[in-house]
Design an enzyme around this catalytic site. Sequence first.
Site, mmCIF file in Angstrom:
data_model
loop_
_atom_site.group_PDB
_atom_site.id
_atom_site.type_symbol
_atom_site.label_atom_id
_atom_site.label_comp_id
_atom_site.label_asym_id
_atom_site.label_seq_id
_atom_site.Cartn_x
_atom_site.Cartn_y
_atom_site.Cartn_z
ATOM 1 N N CYS A 1 -37.398 6.552 -63.381
ATOM 2 C CA CYS A 1 -38.406 7.184 -62.507
ATOM 3 C C CYS A 1 -38.043 8.624 -62.143
ATOM 4 C CB CYS A 1 -38.604 6.356 -61.252
ATOM 5 S SG CYS A 1 -39.347 4.761 -61.603
ATOM 6 N N ASN B 1 -46.501 2.567 -58.940
ATOM 7 C CA ASN B 1 -45.339 3.325 -59.418
ATOM 8 C C ASN B 1 -45.438 3.444 -60.941
ATOM 9 O OD1 ASN B 1 -42.807 4.069 -60.362
ATOM 10 N ND2 ASN B 1 -41.689 2.817 -58.884
ATOM 11 N N HIS C 1 -42.040 11.339 -56.475
ATOM 12 C CA HIS C 1 -42.227 10.086 -57.200
ATOM 13 C C HIS C 1 -42.887 9.070 -56.272
ATOM 14 C CE1 HIS C 1 -41.727 6.656 -59.623
ATOM 15 N NE2 HIS C 1 -40.797 6.111 -58.861
HETATM 16 N N1 COA Z 1 -46.096 -11.039 -52.091
HETATM 17 C C1 COA Z 1 -45.867 -11.810 -51.008
HETATM 18 N N2 COA Z 1 -44.637 -12.087 -50.561
HETATM 19 C C2 COA Z 1 -43.603 -11.547 -51.210
HETATM 20 C C3 COA Z 1 -43.768 -10.714 -52.341
HETATM 21 C C4 COA Z 1 -45.082 -10.482 -52.763
HETATM 22 N N3 COA Z 1 -45.340 -9.705 -53.836
HETATM 23 N N4 COA Z 1 -42.571 -10.307 -52.769
HETATM 24 C C5 COA Z 1 -41.654 -10.869 -51.952
HETATM 25 N N5 COA Z 1 -42.291 -11.624 -51.010
HETATM 26 C C6 COA Z 1 -41.701 -12.390 -49.904
HETATM 27 C C7 COA Z 1 -40.252 -12.739 -50.176
HETATM 28 O O1 COA Z 1 -40.150 -13.920 -50.953
HETATM 29 C C8 COA Z 1 -39.710 -12.898 -48.786
HETATM 30 O O2 COA Z 1 -40.083 -14.176 -48.291
HETATM 31 P P1 COA Z 1 -39.056 -15.018 -47.381
HETATM 32 O O3 COA Z 1 -38.816 -14.169 -46.156
HETATM 33 O O4 COA Z 1 -39.804 -16.266 -47.138
HETATM 34 O O5 COA Z 1 -37.838 -15.184 -48.222
HETATM 35 C C9 COA Z 1 -40.482 -11.869 -47.979
HETATM 36 O O6 COA Z 1 -41.669 -11.585 -48.743
HETATM 37 C C10 COA Z 1 -39.715 -10.582 -47.754
HETATM 38 O O7 COA Z 1 -39.161 -10.161 -48.989
HETATM 39 P P2 COA Z 1 -38.367 -8.828 -49.130
HETATM 40 O O8 COA Z 1 -37.893 -8.685 -50.537
HETATM 41 O O9 COA Z 1 -37.345 -8.758 -48.029
HETATM 42 O O10 COA Z 1 -39.530 -7.780 -48.835
HETATM 43 P P3 COA Z 1 -39.422 -6.259 -48.514
HETATM 44 O O11 COA Z 1 -39.952 -5.982 -47.177
HETATM 45 O O12 COA Z 1 -38.079 -5.695 -48.872
HETATM 46 O O13 COA Z 1 -40.474 -5.654 -49.564
HETATM 47 C C11 COA Z 1 -40.490 -4.488 -51.666
HETATM 48 C C12 COA Z 1 -40.263 -5.829 -50.950
HETATM 49 C C13 COA Z 1 -40.200 -4.702 -53.139
HETATM 50 C C14 COA Z 1 -41.942 -4.076 -51.466
HETATM 51 C C15 COA Z 1 -39.555 -3.418 -51.034
HETATM 52 O O14 COA Z 1 -38.249 -3.938 -50.943
HETATM 53 C C16 COA Z 1 -39.537 -2.146 -51.795
HETATM 54 O O15 COA Z 1 -40.536 -1.477 -51.948
HETATM 55 N N6 COA Z 1 -38.346 -1.724 -52.290
HETATM 56 C C17 COA Z 1 -38.238 -0.519 -53.089
HETATM 57 C C18 COA Z 1 -38.612 -0.843 -54.504
HETATM 58 C C19 COA Z 1 -38.881 0.377 -55.313
HETATM 59 O O16 COA Z 1 -39.346 1.371 -54.845
HETATM 60 N N7 COA Z 1 -38.579 0.276 -56.635
HETATM 61 C C20 COA Z 1 -38.826 1.289 -57.567
HETATM 62 C C21 COA Z 1 -37.910 2.434 -57.380
HETATM 63 S S1 COA Z 1 -38.264 3.690 -58.509
#
Ligand code: COA
Length: 343
Positions: free
Chosen positions: A127, A300, A270
């Site tokens: 990215c 993204n 980004h």
């Molecule tokens: N829909 C619904 N629930 C979801 C889900 C989805 N797509 N993905 C995960 N969950 C659930 C999880 O299972 C978890 O449930 P639990 O509490 O029962 O275990 C809960 O939501 C929280 O999960 P978590 O992974 O802690 O969520 P988060 O707040 O960290 O959000 C992202 C997840 C991926 C949106 C976030 O971490 C993020 O954006 N990270 C950066 C990723 C990124 O930018 N990557 C590219 C970089 S170039």
Amino acid sequence: MSARTPKPRPQQPVGVRIAGTGAAIPSRVLSNADLERLMDTSDEWIVQRTGIRERRIYDREGGETSETLGTKALLQALENAKVKPSEVDLIIAATMTADMPTPSAACLIAHHAGCGEAGAFDLNGACCGFIFTLNMAHEFIRGGQAKTVAVVGTDTITRFVDFTTFGRNAAILFGDAAGAFVLRADPDPAVGMQAQSMHADGGRGCHLYIPKRRESFYNPAEYDERAVDRIHMNGQAVFKFAVTKFPQVIEETLARAELKASDVDLYVCHQANVRILESARERFGLSHEQLPVNMERYGNTVAASVPLLFNELRAEGRVRDGSLVMFLGFGAGLTWGGSLWRV
Ligand code: COA
């Protein structure tokens, strides 16, 4: 000086202008409502956590690849710059999703765009790839080795996405697209890159990777057949990395140019997660106009996200001649970097 000593080249300062931009997006739209039908998720959850409402998905059977999208974006950028394909000296494609290991995406894009025998190669910075490519392309021109360089950011990352509940943490984030800039030597030495920063930390590669086989899993306990050749992401670790490194790279690039945050007219970042961008906006006291967002429509799009957004901003008349623009990226690798331009 002996007869064999090459003559020193005249050291005239050369400006580098972003002479044209272009973009290409696949025609297939995948909305949050569509994802609700494919996996256990909800529009509300996705919008709250990421800011994304829909994304574009490439149509392989319809002939869409990183190469065809990249070619479309490049042709648009050339037309926008009023530059003939035959005038391009070098094409660098930022991509991690070339259709084949070889030929490179850049070779095929150059061929399909009619760029004759221009040099062409790919650069994989995930990215952050477009930022690295932009920095490198600038130096070829400023150093006098090329007059016209095309930089293309193109990715069809959804080929590595699992669109079931199993892969939902990555499935909601990513989309496909391409964007391109045509860079040209310019008699005004004031235009071009003012400062840049490029970083990587392979020690944290485990937070965002695509395992190719059982042995590729950083943690053998995480092996699952469904996860092979699919994006493997520790969302929270990547989030923490991004909210820390993103402001740091802004500060570092500003310091190198001896500028402050408010001196920069536009931050073209980004597009990964709106909360990551919001944290930078608050930290530096920037407005929505200074740090724009379009990820609600595209998600993204890896190396395409920065040129895709900049192309939109130019088309909307939001980039004025003489503006200071900072391009910023962060991603898998882990990688992060900035490129500050007077355009
Ligand atoms: N829909 C619904 N629930 C979801 C889900 C989805 N797509 N993905 C995960 N969950 C659930 C999880 O299972 C978890 O449930 P639990 O509490 O029962 O275990 C809960 O939501 C929280 O999960 P978590 O992974 O802690 O969520 P988060 O707040 O960290 O959000 C992202 C997840 C991926 C949106 C976030 O971490 C993020 O954006 N990270 C950066 C990723 C990124 O930018 N990557 C590219 C970089 S170039």
